[in-house]
Design a protein around this motif. Structure first.
Motif, mmCIF file in Angstrom:
data_model
loop_
_atom_site.group_PDB
_atom_site.id
_atom_site.type_symbol
_atom_site.label_atom_id
_atom_site.label_comp_id
_atom_site.label_asym_id
_atom_site.label_seq_id
_atom_site.Cartn_x
_atom_site.Cartn_y
_atom_site.Cartn_z
ATOM 1 N N TYR A 104 0.892 -1.075 -0.012
ATOM 2 C CA TYR A 104 -0.097 0.163 0.058
ATOM 3 C C TYR A 104 0.851 1.200 -0.002
ATOM 4 C CZ TYR A 104 -2.821 3.526 1.687
ATOM 5 O OH TYR A 104 -3.494 4.863 1.959
ATOM 6 N N ARG A 105 0.561 2.238 -0.623
ATOM 7 C CA ARG A 105 1.373 3.482 -0.819
ATOM 8 C C ARG A 105 0.208 4.473 -0.880
ATOM 9 N NH1 ARG A 105 4.369 -0.285 -2.839
ATOM 10 N NH2 ARG A 105 6.543 -0.282 -2.686
ATOM 11 N N PRO A 106 0.084 5.617 -0.008
ATOM 12 C CA PRO A 106 -0.865 6.795 -0.107
ATOM 13 C C PRO A 106 -0.498 7.742 -1.238
ATOM 14 C CG PRO A 106 0.734 6.706 1.953
ATOM 15 C CD PRO A 106 0.964 5.470 1.330
ATOM 16 N N SER A 107 -1.418 8.503 -1.401
ATOM 17 C CA SER A 107 -1.214 9.201 -2.506
ATOM 18 C C SER A 107 0.172 10.267 -2.243
ATOM 19 C CB SER A 107 -2.482 10.134 -2.765
ATOM 20 O OG SER A 107 -2.719 10.955 -1.466
ATOM 21 N N GLY A 108 0.413 10.706 -1.406
ATOM 22 C CA GLY A 108 1.601 11.386 -1.231
ATOM 23 C C GLY A 108 2.823 10.662 -0.965
ATOM 24 N N GLU A 111 6.954 6.980 -4.128
ATOM 25 C CA GLU A 111 6.566 5.925 -5.148
ATOM 26 C C GLU A 111 5.262 6.263 -6.048
ATOM 27 O OE1 GLU A 111 6.800 5.124 -1.977
ATOM 28 O OE2 GLU A 111 8.666 3.961 -1.734
ATOM 29 N N LYS A 112 4.702 7.036 -5.637
ATOM 30 C CA LYS A 112 3.441 7.490 -6.475
ATOM 31 C C LYS A 112 3.614 8.928 -6.906
ATOM 32 C CE LYS A 112 -0.374 4.633 -5.572
ATOM 33 N NZ LYS A 112 -1.734 4.532 -5.614
ATOM 34 N N LYS A 115 2.876 13.522 -4.847
ATOM 35 C CA LYS A 115 1.955 14.529 -4.737
ATOM 36 C C LYS A 115 0.734 14.211 -3.896
ATOM 37 C CE LYS A 115 3.702 16.964 -8.347
ATOM 38 N NZ LYS A 115 5.091 17.792 -7.993
ATOM 39 N N ARG A 116 0.285 15.182 -2.891
ATOM 40 C CA ARG A 116 -0.623 14.670 -2.351
ATOM 41 C C ARG A 116 -1.858 15.753 -2.509
ATOM 42 N NH1 ARG A 116 -1.597 17.736 2.222
ATOM 43 N NH2 ARG A 116 0.015 18.869 3.042
ATOM 44 N N ALA A 117 -2.979 15.395 -2.277
ATOM 45 C CA ALA A 117 -4.138 16.431 -2.113
ATOM 46 C C ALA A 117 -3.951 17.702 -1.427
ATOM 47 C CB ALA A 117 -5.591 15.722 -1.885
#
Length: 130
Positions: A104-108, A111-112, A115-117
């Motif tokens: 699991y990799r959160p949006s921030g 590896e993703k 960038k986060r909201a």
């Protein structure tokens, strides 16, 4: 795993010492992942000793919840006989995916893309003068 591959390495299966230690023990079952469970002898508290021989790498998260309960004496009999059948909505257990591409990799996360909201404006920072 061949006998030449893992006689002394514990990280990729049972060692030769473990196999000798299981002589005279009873195989009580196997789970969906191919792990084999054994029982035999008594521990210092008088409870039966229980083991698991993993099929593949030795990772404790690869034990299903039902067999985990049996290993830790939460249920007395093997899960196939002691527990009711699983409900159709119950998902199968998933091993720990940390360190794999499926983790699991959160949006921030870097590896993703890192960038986060952006904040929604409902946060007000604390200041000591306020």
């Amino acid at each position: 795993m061949g006998i030449n591959l893992n006689p002394f390495t514990w990280w990729n299966g049972a060692t030769i010492g473990t196999w000798f230690g299981l002589r005279g023990k009873t195989s009580v079952g196997e789970d969906a992942l191919g792990n084999v469970y054994y029982q035999g002898g008594r521990d210092t508290a008088g409870n039966p000793r229980r083991w698991v021989i993993y099929s593949g790498s030795n990772d404790a998260s690869r034990i299903s919840p039902e067999w985990f309960g049996w290993l830790h004496h939460q249920i007395d009999d093997v899960p196939d006989r002691a527990l009711p059948p699983a409900k159709p909505w119950v998902k199968p257990a998933v091993p720990n995916m940390t360190g794999t591409p499926l983790a699991y990799r959160p949006s921030g996360a870097l590896e993703k893309g890192g960038k986060r909201a952006s904040a929604t404006g409902d946060y007000e920072a604390w200041t000591p003068d306020a």
